[in-house]
Scaffold this motif. Structure first.
Motif, PDB file in Angstrom:
ATOM      1  N   ARG A  85      69.805  49.580  28.633  1.00  0.00           N
ATOM      2  CA  ARG A  85      69.301  48.215  28.710  1.00  0.00           C
ATOM      3  C   ARG A  85      70.448  47.213  28.806  1.00  0.00           C
ATOM      4  N   THR A  86      70.202  46.135  29.527  1.00  0.00           N
ATOM      5  CA  THR A  86      71.078  44.970  29.459  1.00  0.00           C
ATOM      6  C   THR A  86      70.572  44.145  28.297  1.00  0.00           C
ATOM      7  N   ARG A  87      71.331  44.096  27.244  1.00  0.00           N
ATOM      8  CA  ARG A  87      70.865  43.642  25.930  1.00  0.00           C
ATOM      9  C   ARG A  87      70.142  42.285  25.963  1.00  0.00           C
ATOM     10  N   GLY A  88      70.816  41.255  26.396  1.00  0.00           N
ATOM     11  CA  GLY A  88      70.224  39.919  26.381  1.00  0.00           C
ATOM     12  C   GLY A  88      69.028  39.801  27.306  1.00  0.00           C
ATOM     13  N   GLN A  89      69.140  40.368  28.483  1.00  0.00           N
ATOM     14  CA  GLN A  89      68.058  40.290  29.463  1.00  0.00           C
ATOM     15  C   GLN A  89      66.809  41.000  28.956  1.00  0.00           C
ATOM     16  N   HIS A  90      67.006  42.171  28.372  1.00  0.00           N
ATOM     17  CA  HIS A  90      65.856  42.929  27.882  1.00  0.00           C
ATOM     18  C   HIS A  90      65.189  42.216  26.707  1.00  0.00           C
ATOM     19  N   ASN A  92      65.181  39.007  25.987  1.00  0.00           N
ATOM     20  CA  ASN A  92      64.496  37.801  26.448  1.00  0.00           C
ATOM     21  C   ASN A  92      63.194  38.131  27.178  1.00  0.00           C
ATOM     22  N   HIS A  93      63.186  39.260  27.874  1.00  0.00           N
ATOM     23  CA  HIS A  93      61.959  39.706  28.555  1.00  0.00           C
ATOM     24  C   HIS A  93      60.850  39.978  27.537  1.00  0.00           C
ATOM     25  N   ARG A 182      69.087  41.070  19.929  1.00  0.00           N
ATOM     26  CA  ARG A 182      69.828  40.295  20.935  1.00  0.00           C
ATOM     27  C   ARG A 182      71.093  39.667  20.372  1.00  0.00           C
TER      28      ARG A 182
END
Length: 282
Positions: A85-90, A92-93, A182
């Motif tokens: 996972r891309t930490r911040g992107q995931h 926030n999703h 996050r």
């Protein structure tokens, strides 16, 4: 099977589960099939290897006991298979999906209260894994917050779906977990000295979160789900919860929702089983 508190877009009282009539196998039949010396069944009698017909084929004499050294079972399910996972992107999703449910959760609570349901209000959420990967569903059951895991099932595309009951006001539990993933790191590993995001296994395992529909609580074969506007028989499973008399509440609101409820019930440890009739809805 519908697990006990029922969901979205359906007016079914929280604390209630239903199972399609006729879906429970008699104990006698189950015992026969589980017996190691079962050979074949003929009519109403059961024929065992090297034995004549038995009058009561569901009763077996106990076999001689044997000793075995105790081995402590492993905790958990071992290593989870989780996607990168891309930490911040995931995070926030998932946060966006939860925030989208907040106004619906508030509206649902007000609707339930307006109908006289002042206790045990909440919503049902479905947590989905990414297809082909695991879901850490054990961490979705949080008894001290009243959050309860209702059903877990595998879909045809190797996706795990867990339906979770979230009491009114407890959605913040998951918002806080995802926000910590996050923004915060856990303690360094004693072996490597490296850190990882807080709650990584849980949050990384979740692909999507959405409000549950009635089918989300069905654990039988999909093709057995009742057709719309068809009268069916249900077994209604009610959790025995401190402070909420679910049996009384079921009977008080049954007529409003088109339910005909039996006056008899079976009591289990932690559960009450009732029977009823209703017209299925989709």
């Amino acid at each position: 099977m519908l697990d006990d508190r029922t969901p979205e877009d359906q007016h079914i009282d929280p604390g209630i589960s239903a199972q399609r009539g006729g879906g429970v196998q008699p104990w006698g039949t189950a015992a026969i099939k589980a017996a190691p010396h079962y050979n074949e069944r003929k009519g109403s009698q059961c024929v065992m290897a090297n034995e004549g017909p038995k009058l009561h084929p569901h009763i077996f004499a106990p076999a001689a006991a044997s000793s075995k050294d105790f081995t402590s079972p492993k905790s958990g399910r071992g290593n989870l298979t989780l996607p990168q996972r891309t930490r911040g992107q995931h995070a926030n999703h998932l946060l966006a999906q939860l925030h989208n449910t907040e106004p619906l959760a508030a509206a649902r609570a007000e609707e339930q209260k307006s109908e006289g349901l002042d206790e045990g209000n909440g919503i049902y959420l479905v947590f989905k894994s990414t297809p082909g990967f695991d879901l850490k569903f054990e961490s979705l059951d949080v008894a001290n917050s009243g959050i309860e895991l209702c059903t877990v099932r595998k879909t045809g595309d190797s996706q795990t779906e867990a339906t979770v009951y979230v009491p009114d006001g407890k959605l913040t539990y998951f918002l806080n977990k995802i926000t910590a993933y996050r923004d915060e790191d856990g303690k360094p590993s004693k072996k490597t000295g490296l850190t990882k995001p807080k709650n990584q296994d849980l949050v990384s395992s979740i692909g999507d979160i959405q409000l549950a529909a009635l089918q989300s609580l069905w654990t039988d074969l999909p093709e057995l789900f009742p057709a719309p506007q068809h009268e069916v028989t249900w077994e209604v499973w009610l959790r025995r919860t401190t402070g909420v008399d679910h049996v009384t509440r079921l009977r008080q609101h049954a007529e409003r929702y088109g339910l005909t409820v039996s006056q008899q019930e079976i009591v289990f440890i932690g559960w009450l089983l009732d029977a009823g009739f209703m017209e299925s809805v989709v």
